[in-house]
Write an enzyme that holds these catalytic residues in place. Structure first.
Site, PDB file in Angstrom:
ATOM      1  CB  ALA A   6     -73.148  -9.389 -88.350  1.00 21.92           C
ATOM      2  N   GLY A   9     -67.116 -15.099 -87.354  1.00 24.63           N
ATOM      3  CA  GLY A   9     -66.209 -16.150 -86.918  1.00 24.63           C
ATOM      4  C   GLY A   9     -64.802 -15.637 -86.708  1.00 24.63           C
ATOM      5  CB  SER A  13     -67.570 -10.324 -85.710  1.00 27.49           C
ATOM      6  OG  SER A  13     -67.099 -11.648 -85.800  1.00 27.49           O
ATOM      7  CB  CYS A 101     -70.478  -8.022 -99.177  1.00 31.41           C
ATOM      8  SG  CYS A 101     -71.037  -9.223 -97.955  1.00 31.41           S
ATOM      9  CB  CYS A 198     -65.177 -14.134 -98.985  1.00 34.25           C
ATOM     10  SG  CYS A 198     -66.796 -13.621 -99.625  1.00 34.25           S
TER      11      CYS A 198
END
Length: 365
Positions: A6, A9, A13, A101, A198
């Site tokens: 996953a 950006g 990660s 999330c 977010c």
């Protein structure tokens, strides 16, 4: 293993994906499109899952030489995270959308699809560690206490943990992750971490909620029920809040008053002295275990009620209706809707959503 990485950006990660590739796994990168607002852009450290983030993730995948895809999870995100956030505030609770999330998107929807496609695990840049314990796989805190994210992963169950991969958990500091990204030639090496919610990139949660929930004038009362002011919408208040109350009647002792409770049915906000924020007991019906469940119905533990709060020694009990926790010292500023994560040492034992609290200060004191 076949690993689905996953890729948000961000630097974490990207480095986690690089480590998975370097370890010899077969890795495919995926970026989750969580917003249908095609023009969504990043503003400094605010927001995530934007156009820039997708481009940064693609550049990292290209550099690492792995396949890369963008998956549209916007409907699931809207239903399971945004609508949940709104409904929780309507009910007078204070939700944690990042935790939701992780529960509903990254380690439910994404993991489900990954397994359907034949992947063995989902790789993320979360700072947490997995340990093979006597009873099975366990979730533990990361080596870097300052970056530890085990709190927001407390919702994961044993099956989900069995299909997760956290390459950054043993890294001593975020500075080392950035240095590694620089050495690998990743363009996100110095990219700011994302903060706030977010899907509210401007940070104006109150204004966003007013638009979604609607503002209706109501009363602000003290612990005895006496009206001491009015408000323009109970959703705009959270337990522990001091500023923005605009009370018309000062407290008898002249001290500031804080939000103690939000009652959505009557559209009422309850205020009182700071001392009344002390909570002697919390409980909740919605709970889960992160790995093997405890063998005792009552056990000593630590409880953490916010992502960056200090864990507090406590005694937890499994009851007929859920979990009950009594801390050794009162907790401060607890709101229904928050998640309480239970630790034994560095291990995440489980979590529950706080439904009920008991004040350490009786009414009238």
């Amino acid at each position: 293993m076949r690993i689905l990485a996953a890729m948000s950006g961000g630097v974490d990660s990207a480095v986690a994906t690089a480590r998975a590739v370097e370890a010899g796994h077969e890795v495919v990168g995926v970026h989750l499109a969580l917003s249908r607002a095609g023009g969504t852009l990043r503003t400094g450290s605010r927001g995530c899952c934007t156009i820039e983030d997708a481009m940064d993730a693609r550049r990292a995948a290209d550099l690492l030489g792995i396949p890369f895809y963008v998956w549209d999870f916007s409907e699931r995100f809207r239903d399971d995270v945004i609508e949940d956030f709104i409904s929780e505030y309507k009910a007078g609770r204070t939700p944690n959308p990042c935790l939701r999330c992780n529960e509903k998107i990254k380690f439910a929807a994404l993991l489900e699809r990954a397994i359907e496609l034949g992947f063995d695990a989902v790789c993320t840049g979360h700072y947490a560690t997995l340990v093979n314990g006597e009873g099975g796989l366990e979730l533990h805190r990361a080596s870097d206490a300052a970056k530890d994210q085990s709190y927001v992963l407390g919702v994961l169950n044993a099956d989900q943990l069995a299909h997760t991969y956290f390459p950054l958990g043993d890294t001593p500091s975020k500075a080392l992750v950035r240095a590694e990204a620089e050495a690998r030639g990743l363009s996100v090496a110095q990219k700011p971490d994302s903060h706030d919610i977010c899907f509210i990139p401007d940070g104006d949660t109150r204004g966003w909620l007013a638009e979604k929930v609607g503002a209706e004038q109501g009363e602000i009362v003290d612990r005895t029920g006496a009206v001491v002011g009015t408000h323009e919408g109970a959703h705009a208040f959270t337990v522990g809040q001091r500023r923005g109350l605009k009370l018309g009647i000062p407290a008898d002792d002249g001290k500031p008053r804080f939000v103690l409770e939000v009652r959505p049915v009557s559209n009422t906000v309850v205020v009182g002295p700071k001392e009344a924020l002390a909570i002697a007991e919390i409980s909740g019906e919605r709970f889960s275990w992160a790995g093997p469940a405890p063998t005792e119905s009552e056990f000593v533990c630590h409880v953490q009620i916010r992502a960056h709060a200090e864990p507090v020694p406590a005694v937890a009990s499994v009851t007929e209706t859920g979990l009950r926790v009594v801390p050794d010292a009162p907790l401060d500023g607890v709101a229904p809707g928050q998640s309480a994560v239970i630790y034994v040492g560095t291990r995440v034992l489980g979590q529950f959503t706080i439904d009920h609290t008991v004040s350490a200060v009786p009414t009238g004191v």
